[in-house]
Scaffold this motif. Structure first.
Motif, PDB file in Angstrom:
ATOM      1  N   UNK A  87     111.601  24.329  40.203  1.00  9.92           N
ATOM      2  CA  UNK A  87     111.792  24.877  41.624  1.00  9.92           C
ATOM      3  C   UNK A  87     112.926  24.180  42.079  1.00  9.92           C
ATOM      4  N   UNK A  88     113.504  24.626  43.056  1.00 10.76           N
ATOM      5  CA  UNK A  88     115.105  24.378  43.515  1.00 10.76           C
ATOM      6  C   UNK A  88     115.231  24.136  45.058  1.00 10.76           C
ATOM      7  N   UNK A  89     116.142  22.857  45.148  1.00  8.96           N
ATOM      8  CA  UNK A  89     116.164  22.729  46.570  1.00  8.96           C
ATOM      9  C   UNK A  89     116.730  23.760  47.680  1.00  8.96           C
ATOM     10  N   UNK A  90     117.712  24.495  46.974  1.00  2.51           N
ATOM     11  CA  UNK A  90     118.263  25.660  47.766  1.00  2.51           C
ATOM     12  C   UNK A  90     117.077  26.897  48.263  1.00  2.51           C
ATOM     13  N   UNK A  91     115.960  26.789  47.560  1.00  4.84           N
ATOM     14  CA  UNK A  91     114.943  27.570  47.864  1.00  4.84           C
ATOM     15  C   UNK A  91     113.753  26.771  48.507  1.00  4.84           C
ATOM     16  N   UNK A  92     114.208  25.582  49.131  1.00  5.62           N
ATOM     17  CA  UNK A  92     113.142  24.720  49.758  1.00  5.62           C
ATOM     18  C   UNK A  92     111.929  24.457  48.544  1.00  5.62           C
ATOM     19  N   UNK A  93     112.412  24.312  47.367  1.00  5.06           N
ATOM     20  CA  UNK A  93     111.601  23.766  46.343  1.00  5.06           C
ATOM     21  C   UNK A  93     110.252  24.722  46.200  1.00  5.06           C
TER      22      UNK A  93
ATOM     23  N   UNK B 283     109.156  20.647  56.607  1.00  2.00           N
ATOM     24  CA  UNK B 283     108.234  20.997  57.879  1.00  2.00           C
ATOM     25  C   UNK B 283     107.083  20.765  57.814  1.00  2.00           C
ATOM     26  N   UNK B 284     106.544  20.141  56.486  1.00  2.00           N
ATOM     27  CA  UNK B 284     104.980  19.706  56.349  1.00  2.00           C
ATOM     28  C   UNK B 284     104.930  18.339  55.684  1.00  2.00           C
ATOM     29  N   UNK B 285     103.620  17.778  55.703  1.00  2.00           N
ATOM     30  CA  UNK B 285     103.327  16.649  55.161  1.00  2.00           C
ATOM     31  C   UNK B 285     103.868  15.642  55.836  1.00  2.00           C
ATOM     32  N   UNK B 286     104.392  14.522  55.087  1.00  2.00           N
ATOM     33  CA  UNK B 286     104.999  13.407  55.721  1.00  2.00           C
ATOM     34  C   UNK B 286     106.006  12.859  54.955  1.00  2.00           C
ATOM     35  N   UNK B 287     106.871  13.749  54.200  1.00  2.00           N
ATOM     36  CA  UNK B 287     107.821  13.573  53.031  1.00  2.00           C
ATOM     37  C   UNK B 287     109.123  14.034  53.283  1.00  2.00           C
ATOM     38  N   UNK B 288     110.212  13.558  52.916  1.00  2.00           N
ATOM     39  CA  UNK B 288     111.475  14.006  52.902  1.00  2.00           C
ATOM     40  C   UNK B 288     111.975  13.771  51.443  1.00  2.00           C
ATOM     41  N   UNK B 289     112.237  14.885  50.718  1.00  2.00           N
ATOM     42  CA  UNK B 289     112.853  14.905  49.366  1.00  2.00           C
ATOM     43  C   UNK B 289     114.241  15.063  49.243  1.00  2.00           C
ATOM     44  N   UNK B 290     114.786  13.800  49.276  1.00  2.00           N
ATOM     45  CA  UNK B 290     116.376  14.009  49.599  1.00  2.00           C
ATOM     46  C   UNK B 290     117.212  14.038  48.026  1.00  2.00           C
TER      47      UNK B 290
ATOM     48  N   UNK C 100     101.280  22.292  52.558  1.00  2.00           N
ATOM     49  CA  UNK C 100     102.524  21.742  52.058  1.00  2.00           C
ATOM     50  C   UNK C 100     102.728  20.861  51.036  1.00  2.00           C
ATOM     51  N   UNK C 101     103.683  20.510  50.488  1.00  2.00           N
ATOM     52  CA  UNK C 101     103.856  19.941  49.341  1.00  2.00           C
ATOM     53  C   UNK C 101     104.020  18.523  49.115  1.00  2.00           C
ATOM     54  N   UNK C 102     103.493  17.787  48.337  1.00  2.00           N
ATOM     55  CA  UNK C 102     104.104  16.527  47.935  1.00  2.00           C
ATOM     56  C   UNK C 102     104.597  16.687  46.574  1.00  2.00           C
ATOM     57  N   UNK C 103     105.943  16.322  46.412  1.00  2.00           N
ATOM     58  CA  UNK C 103     106.651  15.368  47.256  1.00  2.00           C
ATOM     59  C   UNK C 103     107.798  16.047  48.326  1.00  2.00           C
ATOM     60  N   UNK C 104     107.909  17.277  48.278  1.00  2.11           N
ATOM     61  CA  UNK C 104     108.843  18.043  48.737  1.00  2.11           C
ATOM     62  C   UNK C 104     108.801  18.091  50.808  1.00  2.11           C
ATOM     63  N   UNK C 105     107.456  18.371  51.089  1.00  2.76           N
ATOM     64  CA  UNK C 105     107.537  18.577  52.439  1.00  2.76           C
ATOM     65  C   UNK C 105     107.353  19.825  52.414  1.00  2.76           C
ATOM     66  N   UNK C 106     107.748  20.590  51.671  1.00  3.73           N
ATOM     67  CA  UNK C 106     107.859  22.275  52.127  1.00  3.73           C
ATOM     68  C   UNK C 106     106.788  23.040  52.205  1.00  3.73           C
ATOM     69  N   UNK C 107     106.844  24.039  52.879  1.00  2.00           N
ATOM     70  CA  UNK C 107     105.696  25.039  52.680  1.00  2.00           C
ATOM     71  C   UNK C 107     105.780  26.302  51.882  1.00  2.00           C
ATOM     72  N   UNK C 108     105.084  26.990  51.257  1.00  2.00           N
ATOM     73  CA  UNK C 108     105.125  27.886  50.595  1.00  2.00           C
ATOM     74  C   UNK C 108     105.062  29.170  51.429  1.00  2.00           C
TER      75      UNK C 108
END
Ligand code: PLP
Length: 379
Positions: free
Chosen positions: A142-148, A309-316, A171-179
């Motif tokens: 899964x890719x950064x441009x797609x919010x993982x 926008x979720x969990x408590x992670x930033x995957x940079x 929300x996802x660990x490690x990316x902090x994004x929502x599906x």
């Protein structure tokens, strides 16, 4: 001789970094911990008090192997209130955290050689759980441009007649994004079972998280109290499963675990019924930290294409600094005295990224960001 299964299971890399940081702390070095995956908040007082009352009343025995009925009813009420889905308490199995429930679930689902589709990057234990039970983790990048987020077109190409499940985590660990709702709906239409790890549900700062149960009842939901209610040490989680799996799951649970911790279950009832206000307070604080951390990381030159926008992670994206995330994390720990988690811990496609956790005070996050910034400038 140690079994091959036990010898081969990889360590939990995050714990390795944490332990190295703890060792530095023992040598008198002050380390800022942005590698941790657990809330820095104490458990809400109303929950602690309920546990005290439970102890005083003698709730110190084994419980029903599926979990205390009142807790299972409160879990169902929570899913109805939050997502409008009806779950029967008979479909809920309470366990000592979601982690042992993963073990139960996969042992009820997999024959040797069966495949489970997971994203890459993913929560680092997923492939280890699957492999330990002689299944095969099949990774879909899964890719950064797609919010993982998973692309269902990428999943469909990986489904075989051995695919038993597709594992999602929003929300996802490690990316902090929502599906997104659309992608969750598309995934729910695939024929293998969906396993939805909803442990970070509720920790959402923008947009709306969905439960897989809104789209299909053939899914397994794993959820627990560790993250939303700051209850990691209580070890309390639950599994919602299709009816035909309940009795087999219950039997495995009876044999291996007997029942979940009784006092924690009583505390869990209070968390669901009384802790809304405490959760709202924590959410507001997490959100402030999230925005601050994203801003600082971007200014330093880390790439964050879709803000989490979720969990408590930033995957940079840290590729501007190094393509070797493990070395970079070690360097930041040793030179800047800040613990961060290397993206490679979450799968090959996480290489080049670092995971920063904002489950730490704003003062510590500020200090951590200052230290990393200063280090990167003098590098
Ligand atoms: C995605 C995910 N699932 C499950 C767990 C385990 O949670 P529990 O404390 O309920 O075992 C974690 C813990 O970090 C996690 O990040």
């Amino acid at each position: 001789m140690v079994s091959k299964r036990a010898a081969d299971i990889p360590p939990f890399v995050v714990m390795d970094v944490l332990e190295k940081a703890q060792e530095m702390a023992r040598r008198g070095i002050h380390v800022i911990h942005l590698e941790v995956g657990e809330p820095d908040f104490d458990t809400p007082t109303c929950v602690n008090e309920a546990a005290g009352r439970a102890l005083a009343k003698g709730h110190t025995h084994y419980t029903h192997s599926m979990g205390v009925v009142e807790l299972r009813e409160a879990i169902c009420a929570h899913y109805f209130r939050t997502y409008g889905v009806r779950v029967d308490p008979d479909q809920v199995l309470v366990g000592n955290g979601t982690s042992p429930l993963f073990f139960l679930l996969l042992s009820a689902l997999l024959e040797p050689g069966d495949e489970v589709i997971i994203s890459d990057p993913h929560y680092c234990c997923y492939p280890n759980f699957i492999t330990f039970l002689e299944g095969i983790p099949v990774t879909v990048p899964v890719y950064e441009e797609d919010g993982f987020q998973f692309r269902s077109s990428a999943i469909s190409g990986r489904i075989t007649d051995r695919t038993r499940a597709i594992l999602i985590n929003s929300p996802s660990n490690p990316t902090g994004n929502l599906l997104s709702e659309a992608r969750m709906r598309a995934i729910s239409a695939f024929s293998p079972h969906i396993i939805s790890d909803e442990i970070y549900q509720g920790l959402v700062y923008e947009g709306k998280a969905h439960s897989i149960l809104e789209f299909t009842d053939r899914a397994f939901v794993l959820n627990g109290f560790s993250k939303l209610y700051a209850m990691t040490g209580w070890r309390l989680g639950y599994l919602i499963a299709p009816r035909e799996f309940i009795r087999p799951l219950q039997k495995i649970n009876q044999n291996f675990f007997i029942s979940a911790n009784a006092v924690s279950q009583m505390a869990g009832i209070a968390a669901l019924k009384e802790a809304d206000e405490a959760v709202r307070r924590m959410l507001a604080i997490y959100d402030r930290r999230r925005r601050y951390m994203i801003d600082r990381l971007k200014k330093m030159g880390f790439g964050i294409t879709v803000e989490p926008t979720g969990a408590f992670y930033v995957f940079a994206n840290a590729k501007a600094f190094s393509r070797d995330s493990f070395q970079l994390a070690l360097e930041i720990l040793e030179k800047a005295h800040v613990g961060v988690t290397p993206g490679i811990a979450f799968g090959a496609n996480g290489e080049g990224y670092l995971r920063f956790s904002y489950a730490n005070s704003i003062e510590n996050i500020t200090e951590g960001m200052d230290r990393i910034e200063a280090h990167l400038k003098r590098r």
